[in-house]
Motif scaffolding. Sequence first.
Motif, PDB file in Angstrom:
ATOM      1  N   ALA A 105      42.543  48.916  38.364  1.00 52.14           N
ATOM      2  CA  ALA A 105      42.244  47.732  39.173  1.00 52.14           C
ATOM      3  C   ALA A 105      42.734  46.461  38.481  1.00 52.14           C
ATOM      4  N   VAL A 106      42.565  46.395  37.167  1.00 48.80           N
ATOM      5  CA  VAL A 106      43.033  45.217  36.415  1.00 48.80           C
ATOM      6  C   VAL A 106      44.551  45.100  36.513  1.00 48.80           C
ATOM      7  N   ILE A 107      45.240  46.207  36.319  1.00 47.36           N
ATOM      8  CA  ILE A 107      46.711  46.194  36.412  1.00 47.36           C
ATOM      9  C   ILE A 107      47.143  45.843  37.826  1.00 47.36           C
ATOM     10  N   ALA A 108      46.511  46.429  38.832  1.00 47.37           N
ATOM     11  CA  ALA A 108      46.849  46.123  40.229  1.00 47.37           C
ATOM     12  C   ALA A 108      46.598  44.641  40.528  1.00 47.37           C
ATOM     13  N   LEU A 160      49.408  42.130  41.796  1.00 49.13           N
ATOM     14  CA  LEU A 160      49.163  41.385  43.034  1.00 49.13           C
ATOM     15  C   LEU A 160      49.349  39.888  42.814  1.00 49.13           C
ATOM     16  N   PHE A 161      48.775  39.370  41.757  1.00 50.70           N
ATOM     17  CA  PHE A 161      48.870  37.938  41.462  1.00 50.70           C
ATOM     18  C   PHE A 161      50.322  37.490  41.321  1.00 50.70           C
ATOM     19  N   PHE A 162      51.103  38.207  40.516  1.00 52.08           N
ATOM     20  CA  PHE A 162      52.487  37.792  40.273  1.00 52.08           C
ATOM     21  C   PHE A 162      53.396  38.064  41.470  1.00 52.08           C
ATOM     22  N   SER A 163      53.239  39.199  42.131  1.00 50.49           N
ATOM     23  CA  SER A 163      54.105  39.493  43.277  1.00 50.49           C
ATOM     24  C   SER A 163      53.821  38.549  44.438  1.00 50.49           C
ATOM     25  N   TRP A 164      52.565  38.175  44.630  1.00 48.26           N
ATOM     26  CA  TRP A 164      52.207  37.208  45.678  1.00 48.26           C
ATOM     27  C   TRP A 164      52.889  35.868  45.417  1.00 48.26           C
ATOM     28  N   GLY A 165      52.841  35.405  44.175  1.00 47.38           N
ATOM     29  CA  GLY A 165      53.484  34.141  43.820  1.00 47.38           C
ATOM     30  C   GLY A 165      54.991  34.185  44.024  1.00 47.38           C
ATOM     31  N   ILE A 166      55.615  35.275  43.600  1.00 46.40           N
ATOM     32  CA  ILE A 166      57.062  35.420  43.777  1.00 46.40           C
ATOM     33  C   ILE A 166      57.416  35.459  45.254  1.00 46.40           C
ATOM     34  N   ILE A 173      51.752  44.227  48.995  1.00 52.63           N
ATOM     35  CA  ILE A 173      50.994  45.126  49.874  1.00 52.63           C
ATOM     36  C   ILE A 173      50.490  46.340  49.090  1.00 52.63           C
ATOM     37  N   GLY A 174      51.366  46.958  48.315  1.00 52.63           N
ATOM     38  CA  GLY A 174      50.980  48.140  47.546  1.00 52.63           C
ATOM     39  C   GLY A 174      49.890  47.856  46.534  1.00 52.63           C
ATOM     40  N   SER A 175      50.018  46.752  45.790  1.00 51.75           N
ATOM     41  CA  SER A 175      48.990  46.438  44.789  1.00 51.75           C
ATOM     42  C   SER A 175      47.684  46.020  45.457  1.00 51.75           C
ATOM     43  N   SER A 176      47.751  45.409  46.633  1.00 54.01           N
ATOM     44  CA  SER A 176      46.523  45.063  47.375  1.00 54.01           C
ATOM     45  C   SER A 176      45.771  46.319  47.776  1.00 54.01           C
ATOM     46  N   LEU A 177      46.500  47.290  48.311  1.00 57.10           N
ATOM     47  CA  LEU A 177      45.863  48.550  48.713  1.00 57.10           C
ATOM     48  C   LEU A 177      45.291  49.296  47.511  1.00 57.10           C
ATOM     49  N   LEU A 178      46.060  49.338  46.432  1.00 62.37           N
ATOM     50  CA  LEU A 178      45.579  50.014  45.224  1.00 62.37           C
ATOM     51  C   LEU A 178      44.335  49.325  44.681  1.00 62.37           C
ATOM     52  N   LEU A 179      44.334  47.998  44.664  1.00 65.52           N
ATOM     53  CA  LEU A 179      43.170  47.255  44.196  1.00 65.52           C
ATOM     54  C   LEU A 179      41.957  47.536  45.081  1.00 65.52           C
ATOM     55  N   LEU A 180      42.166  47.575  46.380  1.00 67.18           N
ATOM     56  CA  LEU A 180      41.077  47.878  47.314  1.00 67.18           C
ATOM     57  C   LEU A 180      40.492  49.261  47.041  1.00 67.18           C
ATOM     58  N   PHE A 181      41.345  50.270  46.896  1.00 67.30           N
ATOM     59  CA  PHE A 181      40.874  51.627  46.612  1.00 67.30           C
ATOM     60  C   PHE A 181      40.132  51.698  45.280  1.00 67.30           C
ATOM     61  N   CYS A 182      40.617  50.982  44.275  1.00 68.55           N
ATOM     62  CA  CYS A 182      39.945  50.975  42.973  1.00 68.55           C
ATOM     63  C   CYS A 182      38.563  50.335  43.073  1.00 68.55           C
TER      64      CYS A 182
END
Length: 130
Positions: free
Chosen positions: A9-12, A16-22, A110-119
């Motif tokens: 979850a921490v990695i996701a 998420l933070f960096f990919s959203w900004g980019i 999108i992928g890191s958001s879903l992974l974070l949600l599942f975690c």
Amino acid sequence: MGGPAIPVAVIAGFVLFFSWGIHWRGRALRRRGIRTRARCVGTRNENGRTELLVQFSVEGGSKRVAVGPFKWPPASVGGTVEVIYDPQDLSNVLMPDEIGTGRVALLLTIGSSLLLLFCVLAIVITFATW
């Protein structure tokens, strides 16, 4: 408690933070970016990479920003390069070939958001049954 879900979850979250900004910076440049010529007024070298300090005209004056890093800079001091800048955020400046389509950043978001949600769900379920 939580098992591997917490570090994942921490990695996701970081991804998420960096990919959203980019994604949003690139989207702003694709939608409202202004293409202009910029003059190289300086360079910074670090770890074999060079950043160019460029100056370009904007409404109401001029702006200096660093672009790069480059392994082989496209200009030297005094030369000109083409940049695209966001008139609403003058710190958002990129070279035209660095902008891309934004698809990779959007997929990572999108992928890191879903992974974070599942975690988070796994952590909540683990603590609820504990």
